[in-house]
Design an enzyme around this catalytic site. Structure first.
Site, PDB file in Angstrom:
ATOM      1  N   PRO A 109       0.816  -1.221   0.000  1.00 19.44           N
ATOM      2  CA  PRO A 109       0.000   0.000   0.000  1.00 19.44           C
ATOM      3  C   PRO A 109       0.848   1.269   0.000  1.00 19.44           C
ATOM      4  O   PRO A 109       1.874   1.347   0.687  1.00 19.44           O
ATOM      5  CB  PRO A 109      -0.816  -0.144   1.283  1.00 19.44           C
ATOM      6  N   CYS A 110       0.412   2.233  -0.801  1.00 17.71           N
ATOM      7  CA  CYS A 110       1.195   3.463  -1.009  1.00 17.71           C
ATOM      8  C   CYS A 110       0.981   4.426   0.149  1.00 17.71           C
ATOM      9  O   CYS A 110       0.207   5.366   0.053  1.00 17.71           O
ATOM     10  CB  CYS A 110       0.806   4.108  -2.329  1.00 17.71           C
ATOM     11  N   GLN A 111       1.622   4.140   1.239  1.00 18.61           N
ATOM     12  CA  GLN A 111       1.570   5.041   2.377  1.00 18.61           C
ATOM     13  C   GLN A 111       2.055   6.425   1.956  1.00 18.61           C
ATOM     14  O   GLN A 111       2.690   6.553   0.922  1.00 18.61           O
ATOM     15  CB  GLN A 111       2.402   4.497   3.538  1.00 18.61           C
TER      16      GLN A 111
END
EC number: 2.1.1.37
Length: 433
Positions: A109-111
């Site tokens: 996930p693209c934090q």
């Protein structure tokens, strides 16, 4: 809910070397998983937390997995449904799969890596549960796959994140040097670096890591989408590291096709002289032209221009025109005769006009969900759960299917030299940034 269980779709030829098995983390709507499936991989497990994405997976290829031990023992076939766990990766014990999986894959996930320049510790800023790279390390440690494939945003490589990016690479190099309870990432990284410097880690306990930034447009995806891929091979394989796939399409070829007129002839329309006048011809390179938005909307089957009335248009599911789009500063649409802008997760309020287009009828409008799915190279019979907003969220967070297949092919060729050749999966270079 209509269930749309799909046919095999895999391009793995019968009689090839034994297919690769895989586990998919952070599966989302299935872009990376479907691309690997098409490259001949057999998924032993898929894990996803977002309920809408799980429903999308069930609508297409997945079924719920009630028993991890049984899933680990099963021999997946080309037409087998993907065993699915709806839940957090953090809550899954992957121990039953130890030594039984060739590839561990996931679009972590693209934090919010856009916090560059903020003087706060990275893990403190993004919060423990929002940073899932430690989970990638943990699952690698438990499963001991031959290969790890991880995808993320290019922002992770910014200078502001260099220390943490280096930690990610070293964490994948030594996933069995487990982080201790209450040990912060900096102390853990110091231990990793010390072991790597000592050079005493056996080959079966370490991985060779390579990374590359790839543009999806270079692999036949009608979208400018640059993403970071990190691939780790077990050192004892003797391969020496991932070789990233050679691009099959190019900007130069599209520019020449537009200027010389082949593009316009193919579409049966008059050239846009004002558009081509801005382009500079380049030397031919033997690659296919980048695919454009117009290419995606017309081939292989043309999508009708949707009515902007929130009602389904003729053709495949999710082709619903949405009213209310209007141009304003900073929100320019994608051009029909160029690859689209990077598709982002969201609908109204997504900055930059990524979900709008000036269509062939001269209307400034939102792209439909089906049109965006084509820009992500999902097939027309791949269905998405939810209303327009959740569907667009799933698409914006996905890996384009054709790009994922190119990655999968590049790994398969190195692991299975005897597998069937595929002209979309030539390899070159060492893949290093």
């Amino acid at each position: 809910m209509v269930v749309n269980k799909r046919s095999n779709g895999s391009e793995h030829a019968e009689g090839d070397a034994e297919p690769l098995t895989s586990i998919e983390l952070f599966t989302g709507a299935g872009g990376l998983a479907e691309g690997l499936h098409r490259a001949g991989y057999r998924h032993r497990l898929a894990v996803e937390f977002y309920q809408r994405a799980c429903e999308s997976l069930r609508n297409n290829r997945a079924k719920d997995c009630p028993d991890l031990v049984a899933a680990a023992r099963a021999i997946p076939t080309a037409d087998a449904e993907w065993p699915l766990i709806e839940g957090k990766v953090q809550d899954v014990d992957f121990a039953p799969f130890e030594g039984k999986v060739d590839v561990l894959a996931g679009g972590v996930p693209c934090q919010p890596w856009s916090i560059a320049g903020k003087r706060q510790d990275i893990e403190e800023k993004i919060g423990g549960e929002r940073n899932l790279w430690p989970e990638m390390f943990r699952v690698t440690h438990q499963v001991r796959p031959k290969v790890v494939i991880a995808e993320n945003v290019v922002g992770l490589t910014r200078p502001s994140f260099k220390d943490y990016y280096d930690y990610i690479l070293d964490g994948l190099r030594l996933p069995h040097e487990v982080r201790k309870p209450d040990e912060d990432w900096r102390r853990h990284h110091e231990r990793l670096k010390k072991r790597l410097d000592n050079g005493d880690v056996p080959d079966d306990e370490r991985y060779v890591v390579r990374a590359a930034i790839l543009n999806a447009a270079d692999f036949g995806v009608p979208q400018i989408r640059r993403r970071l891929f990190i691939v780790a091979y077990q050192a004892n394989l003797g391969i020496g590291g991932w070789k990233s796939p050679t691009p099959s399409h190019s900007k130069a070829s599209l520019v020449n096709d537009l200027i010389e007129g082949g593009y316009w002839a193919r579409h049966g329309i008059a050239p846009r002289d004002e558009f081509t006048a801005t382009l500079t011809p380049t030397l031919p390179n033997g690659m296919r032209p980048w695919r454009t938005v117009r290419d995606a909307l017309r081939f292989p089957d043309e999508l009708v221009e949707p009515e902007l009335n929130r009602k389904p248009s003729p053709g495949p599911e999710h082709h619903v025109g949405w009213p209310g789009a209007r141009p304003y500063r900073g929100h320019q649409p994608s051009d029909l005769d160029w690859p689209s802008k990077t598709i982002k997760a969201g609908v109204h309020g997504v900055a930059g006009g990524e979900l709008t287009v000036d269509d062939s009828l001269g209307r400034y409008r939102y792209l439909t969900v089906r049109e965006v799915a084509r820009l992500m190279t999902f097939p027309d019979d791949w269905t998405f759960d939810g209303t327009r907003g959740p569907q667009m969220r799933q698409l914006g967070n996905a890996v384009p299917v054709d790009l994922a297949k190119a990655i999968g092919d590049s790994v398969r060729i190195q692991l299975r030299p005897g597998s069937a050749p595929d002209d979309s999966a030539q390899v070159s270079g060492d893949g290093e940034l």
